[in-house]
Design a protein around this motif. Structure first.
Motif, PDB file in Angstrom:
ATOM      1  N   ASN A  57      27.812 -13.190  -8.232  1.00  0.00           N
ATOM      2  CA  ASN A  57      26.980 -12.825  -7.706  1.00  0.00           C
ATOM      3  C   ASN A  57      26.575 -11.168  -7.586  1.00  0.00           C
ATOM      4  OD1 ASN A  57      25.012 -15.435  -7.583  1.00  0.00           O
ATOM      5  ND2 ASN A  57      26.909 -16.510  -6.462  1.00  0.00           N
ATOM      6  N   LEU A  58      27.656 -10.785  -6.436  1.00  0.00           N
ATOM      7  CA  LEU A  58      27.587  -9.591  -6.958  1.00  0.00           C
ATOM      8  C   LEU A  58      27.388  -8.288  -7.767  1.00  0.00           C
ATOM      9  CD1 LEU A  58      30.946  -9.077  -3.809  1.00  0.00           C
ATOM     10  CD2 LEU A  58      28.152  -8.193  -3.397  1.00  0.00           C
ATOM     11  N   LEU A  59      28.139  -9.265  -8.789  1.00  0.00           N
ATOM     12  CA  LEU A  59      28.002  -8.511 -10.411  1.00  0.00           C
ATOM     13  C   LEU A  59      26.470  -8.302 -10.853  1.00  0.00           C
ATOM     14  CD1 LEU A  59      29.582  -7.321 -12.542  1.00  0.00           C
ATOM     15  CD2 LEU A  59      30.008  -9.659 -13.751  1.00  0.00           C
ATOM     16  N   VAL A  60      25.837  -9.831 -10.604  1.00  0.00           N
ATOM     17  CA  VAL A  60      24.296  -9.368 -10.631  1.00  0.00           C
ATOM     18  C   VAL A  60      23.738  -8.780 -10.162  1.00  0.00           C
ATOM     19  CG1 VAL A  60      22.096 -10.700 -10.453  1.00  0.00           C
ATOM     20  CG2 VAL A  60      24.287 -12.614 -11.674  1.00  0.00           C
ATOM     21  N   LEU A  61      23.922  -8.321  -8.238  1.00  0.00           N
ATOM     22  CA  LEU A  61      22.922  -7.187  -8.254  1.00  0.00           C
ATOM     23  C   LEU A  61      23.676  -6.011  -8.450  1.00  0.00           C
ATOM     24  CD1 LEU A  61      23.239  -8.738  -4.456  1.00  0.00           C
ATOM     25  CD2 LEU A  61      21.788  -9.227  -5.890  1.00  0.00           C
ATOM     26  N   VAL A  62      25.388  -5.804  -8.688  1.00  0.00           N
ATOM     27  CA  VAL A  62      25.373  -4.591  -9.169  1.00  0.00           C
ATOM     28  C   VAL A  62      24.139  -3.877 -10.172  1.00  0.00           C
ATOM     29  CG1 VAL A  62      26.861  -3.060 -10.390  1.00  0.00           C
ATOM     30  CG2 VAL A  62      27.458  -4.822  -8.215  1.00  0.00           C
ATOM     31  N   ILE A  79      17.259 -12.168  -9.540  1.00  0.00           N
ATOM     32  CA  ILE A  79      17.890 -11.591  -8.288  1.00  0.00           C
ATOM     33  C   ILE A  79      17.555 -12.974  -6.761  1.00  0.00           C
ATOM     34  CG2 ILE A  79      17.812 -10.210  -6.551  1.00  0.00           C
ATOM     35  CD1 ILE A  79      19.056  -8.929  -9.460  1.00  0.00           C
ATOM     36  N   ASN A  80      16.685 -13.200  -5.771  1.00  0.00           N
ATOM     37  CA  ASN A  80      16.389 -14.378  -5.548  1.00  0.00           C
ATOM     38  C   ASN A  80      17.662 -15.183  -5.598  1.00  0.00           C
ATOM     39  OD1 ASN A  80      14.984 -15.178  -2.819  1.00  0.00           O
ATOM     40  ND2 ASN A  80      14.367 -16.238  -4.120  1.00  0.00           N
ATOM     41  N   ILE A  81      17.607 -15.817  -6.240  1.00  0.00           N
ATOM     42  CA  ILE A  81      18.855 -17.057  -6.511  1.00  0.00           C
ATOM     43  C   ILE A  81      20.131 -16.660  -5.875  1.00  0.00           C
ATOM     44  CG2 ILE A  81      19.450 -18.295  -8.051  1.00  0.00           C
ATOM     45  CD1 ILE A  81      17.044 -18.725  -9.655  1.00  0.00           C
ATOM     46  N   SER A  82      20.220 -14.939  -6.482  1.00  0.00           N
ATOM     47  CA  SER A  82      21.806 -14.384  -6.185  1.00  0.00           C
ATOM     48  C   SER A  82      22.368 -14.166  -5.187  1.00  0.00           C
ATOM     49  CB  SER A  82      22.106 -13.693  -7.640  1.00  0.00           C
ATOM     50  OG  SER A  82      22.448 -13.761  -8.806  1.00  0.00           O
ATOM     51  N   ILE A  83      20.605 -13.522  -4.715  1.00  0.00           N
ATOM     52  CA  ILE A  83      21.151 -13.587  -2.833  1.00  0.00           C
ATOM     53  C   ILE A  83      21.464 -14.153  -2.359  1.00  0.00           C
ATOM     54  CG2 ILE A  83      19.857 -12.532  -1.270  1.00  0.00           C
ATOM     55  CD1 ILE A  83      18.125 -10.569  -3.178  1.00  0.00           C
ATOM     56  N   SER A  84      20.437 -15.478  -2.218  1.00  0.00           N
ATOM     57  CA  SER A  84      20.909 -17.331  -1.567  1.00  0.00           C
ATOM     58  C   SER A  84      21.821 -17.219  -2.307  1.00  0.00           C
ATOM     59  CB  SER A  84      19.292 -18.374  -2.489  1.00  0.00           C
ATOM     60  OG  SER A  84      19.803 -18.376  -3.497  1.00  0.00           O
ATOM     61  N   ASP A  85      22.519 -17.520  -3.232  1.00  0.00           N
ATOM     62  CA  ASP A  85      23.666 -18.038  -3.269  1.00  0.00           C
ATOM     63  C   ASP A  85      25.081 -17.203  -3.120  1.00  0.00           C
ATOM     64  OD1 ASP A  85      22.701 -20.518  -5.215  1.00  0.00           O
ATOM     65  OD2 ASP A  85      23.333 -19.405  -7.176  1.00  0.00           O
ATOM     66  N   SER A 126      17.224 -21.735  -3.173  1.00  0.00           N
ATOM     67  CA  SER A 126      17.829 -21.284  -4.168  1.00  0.00           C
ATOM     68  C   SER A 126      17.465 -22.575  -5.450  1.00  0.00           C
ATOM     69  CB  SER A 126      19.833 -21.858  -4.699  1.00  0.00           C
ATOM     70  OG  SER A 126      20.279 -22.278  -5.857  1.00  0.00           O
ATOM     71  N   LEU A 127      17.001 -23.948  -5.376  1.00  0.00           N
ATOM     72  CA  LEU A 127      17.118 -25.197  -5.723  1.00  0.00           C
ATOM     73  C   LEU A 127      14.892 -24.805  -5.690  1.00  0.00           C
ATOM     74  CD1 LEU A 127      18.076 -28.139  -3.706  1.00  0.00           C
ATOM     75  CD2 LEU A 127      18.513 -27.073  -5.742  1.00  0.00           C
ATOM     76  N   ILE A 128      14.841 -23.826  -5.261  1.00  0.00           N
ATOM     77  CA  ILE A 128      13.511 -24.304  -5.127  1.00  0.00           C
ATOM     78  C   ILE A 128      12.745 -22.434  -5.912  1.00  0.00           C
ATOM     79  CG2 ILE A 128      10.628 -23.199  -3.898  1.00  0.00           C
ATOM     80  CD1 ILE A 128      12.336 -26.588  -3.130  1.00  0.00           C
ATOM     81  N   SER A 129      14.053 -21.480  -5.811  1.00  0.00           N
ATOM     82  CA  SER A 129      13.629 -20.801  -6.621  1.00  0.00           C
ATOM     83  C   SER A 129      13.594 -20.758  -8.246  1.00  0.00           C
ATOM     84  CB  SER A 129      14.522 -19.787  -6.308  1.00  0.00           C
ATOM     85  OG  SER A 129      14.478 -19.182  -4.888  1.00  0.00           O
ATOM     86  N   LEU A 130      14.826 -21.961  -8.165  1.00  0.00           N
ATOM     87  CA  LEU A 130      14.850 -22.907  -9.873  1.00  0.00           C
ATOM     88  C   LEU A 130      13.663 -22.665 -10.477  1.00  0.00           C
ATOM     89  CD1 LEU A 130      18.317 -24.025  -9.600  1.00  0.00           C
ATOM     90  CD2 LEU A 130      17.224 -21.657 -10.311  1.00  0.00           C
ATOM     91  N   SER A 296      27.426 -24.345  -7.068  1.00  0.00           N
ATOM     92  CA  SER A 296      26.023 -24.039  -7.969  1.00  0.00           C
ATOM     93  C   SER A 296      25.335 -22.382  -7.975  1.00  0.00           C
ATOM     94  CB  SER A 296      25.112 -24.457  -6.913  1.00  0.00           C
ATOM     95  OG  SER A 296      24.832 -24.935  -5.557  1.00  0.00           O
ATOM     96  N   THR A 297      26.632 -22.098  -6.764  1.00  0.00           N
ATOM     97  CA  THR A 297      26.965 -20.161  -6.499  1.00  0.00           C
ATOM     98  C   THR A 297      27.392 -20.178  -7.777  1.00  0.00           C
ATOM     99  OG1 THR A 297      28.712 -20.317  -5.488  1.00  0.00           O
ATOM    100  CG2 THR A 297      26.609 -21.092  -3.261  1.00  0.00           C
ATOM    101  N   VAL A 298      28.368 -20.546  -8.284  1.00  0.00           N
ATOM    102  CA  VAL A 298      29.283 -20.581  -9.507  1.00  0.00           C
ATOM    103  C   VAL A 298      28.459 -19.992 -10.995  1.00  0.00           C
ATOM    104  CG1 VAL A 298      31.154 -20.253 -11.337  1.00  0.00           C
ATOM    105  CG2 VAL A 298      30.932 -20.966  -8.162  1.00  0.00           C
ATOM    106  N   ILE A 299      28.024 -21.741 -10.745  1.00  0.00           N
ATOM    107  CA  ILE A 299      27.565 -22.145 -12.168  1.00  0.00           C
ATOM    108  C   ILE A 299      25.616 -21.463 -12.261  1.00  0.00           C
ATOM    109  CG2 ILE A 299      26.136 -23.992 -13.233  1.00  0.00           C
ATOM    110  CD1 ILE A 299      28.199 -25.435 -12.044  1.00  0.00           C
ATOM    111  N   ASN A 300      24.924 -21.395 -11.527  1.00  0.00           N
ATOM    112  CA  ASN A 300      23.635 -20.414 -11.609  1.00  0.00           C
ATOM    113  C   ASN A 300      23.674 -18.938 -11.916  1.00  0.00           C
ATOM    114  OD1 ASN A 300      22.327 -22.257 -10.784  1.00  0.00           O
ATOM    115  ND2 ASN A 300      22.086 -21.875  -8.036  1.00  0.00           N
ATOM    116  N   PRO A 301      25.165 -18.232 -12.059  1.00  0.00           N
ATOM    117  CA  PRO A 301      24.588 -17.204 -12.525  1.00  0.00           C
ATOM    118  C   PRO A 301      25.070 -16.951 -13.969  1.00  0.00           C
ATOM    119  CG  PRO A 301      25.812 -16.810  -9.829  1.00  0.00           C
ATOM    120  CD  PRO A 301      25.600 -18.301 -10.400  1.00  0.00           C
TER     121      PRO A 301
END
Length: 404
Positions: A57-62, A79-85, A126-130, A296-301
């Protein structure tokens, strides 16, 4: 689970939630019911999940901050999903990891309430953002309007609603509608699943329906409609559409399977603990769904970002310290294409084909979209390049938000 039906007499509001959590944790002496080996296995899993989730998730933000080409409205949802994760990995997983390594919950009843609230909040966001992401993709494809890549209003509204919606369902336990307390073997905290009161059962039913089932139904409906649209478009250019259709189908199946794998076991465990006889869900069994939910915090990104061609090209560019290679469908949609579709819808005799042309042309670079005049016949194949540019085939992006 280890939480008994704690009497809340003398406790009200936020203090009630704190009393419910502190009862089994008073003095910090409560120890987990797992064996030392079991605690070690859980700690290793949580450490692995927390580290990978943090890095991904840090890599996504970078990437989002580094490359301007990624700053589109649809990517803001990612990005919103990555921030919540990321917040789960920073504010949640380390505490359950530390509790597993020590064999007991370490930060007391107040920390347990805070942990349960924060992780529930970020997980539901995260769920609602999906679900919002799937609806945004669906509405972009199905609505014959111009997609302005600089218009963040609708996406910003969706992000705001995802946080407000999550707060609506995670704040009530702080004020007496159910409560937060120790979960499973005592190394994590969540909603009190085991209390058999009407107050607690009503909250858990609402939580299950509105925060798990409803987002899942929205995701299935929206992506199902998109797949149907792609199947229709395959009649325009079968050879090109078939490969795209299979790729999108694969991604949709992966999304749905991972959603169910991460969250359905947790939901089933919660329902069994709530409605089943006491002791039906053992502490040892209940820790597995909790760990799966955190994956899910690993799989979502991986699914929503690194399988996206835009992000993947930027990721390769970051590794190679080079400029990202631009693809043929970087734009989410083309204003020229949309105007052309509108022209077809008004003047062409075959209105039933308007939708197919709109789907097929979404994402085309403006330079490659053929200009459709009032006399244009709706049965023409718009995937063919204009005669003045026969050596430059038109690249049609059917579902640009899936692959950038």
């Amino acid at each position: 689970m280890i939480v008994s039906n704690v009497s809340l007499s003398g406790c009200a509001g936020v203090n009630g939630a704190l009393c419910a959590a502190e009862a089994p944790l008073r003095g910090g002496s409560h120890r987990t019911t797992l064996t030392p080996t079991g605690n070690l296995v859980v700690a290793v899993c949580l450490g692995f999940i927390g580290t990978l989730g943090l890095v991904n998730n840090l890599l996504v933000l970078v990437l989002f901050c580094r490359y301007k080409m990624l700053r589109s409205p649809i990517n803001l949802l990612l990005i919103n999903i990555s921030i919540s994760d990321l917040l789960v990995c920073v504010l949640g997983t380390p505490f359950s990891f530390a509790a597993s390594t020590q064999g007991r919950w370490l930060i007391g009843g107040g920390g347990c309430v805070w942990y349960g609230f924060a992780n529930s909040l970020f997980g539901i966001v995260s769920l609602i953002s999906l679900a919002v992401l799937s609806f945004e993709r669906y509405s972009t494809m199905m609505t014959p309007t111009e997609a302005d890549s600089s218009n963040y209003c609708k996406v910003s509204l969706g992000i705001t609603l995802s946080w407000l919606y999550s707060l609506v369902w995670t704040v009530p336990p702080l004020f007496g509608w159910s409560s937060y307390g120790p979960e499973g073997p005592g190394t994590t905290c969540s909603v009190n699943w085991t209390a058999k009161t009407a107050n607690n059962i009503s909250y858990i039913i609402c939580l299950f329906v509105f925060c798990l089932i409803v987002p899942f139904l929205v995701i299935v409906f929206c992506y199902g409609k998109l797949l149907c649209a792609i199947r229709q478009v395959s009649g325009i250019n079968a050879s090109m559409s078939r490969k795209r259709e299979q790729r999108v189908l694969f991604m949709v199946v992966i999304m749905v399977i991972c959603y169910l794998l991460c969250w359905l076991p947790y939901g089933i465990m919660a329902l069994l603990a709530t409605f089943g006889p006491p002791g039906l869900v053992t502490p040892e069994a209940s820790i597995i769904p909790s760990v799966l939910a955190k994956t899910s915090t690993v799989i979502n990104p991986v699914i929503y970002v690194f399988m996206n061609k835009q992000f993947y090209r930027c990721f390769l560019a970051l590794l190679c310290c080079a400029a990202p290679r631009r693809g043929s469908s970087l734009k989410s949609s083309s204003k020229v294409a949309t105007k052309a579709i509108r022209g077809v819808g008004v003047n062409a005799p075959h209105r039933t084909n308007d939708f197919l042309f709109m789907v097929a042309s979404l994402g085309q670079p403006a330079a490659t979209v053929p200009q459709l005049g009032p006399s244009f016949d709706a049965t023409n194949d718009i995937t063919k390049a204009p005669s003045s540019d026969v050596n430059k085939p038109v690249v049609v992006s059917l579902v640009t938000h899936f692959d950038g």
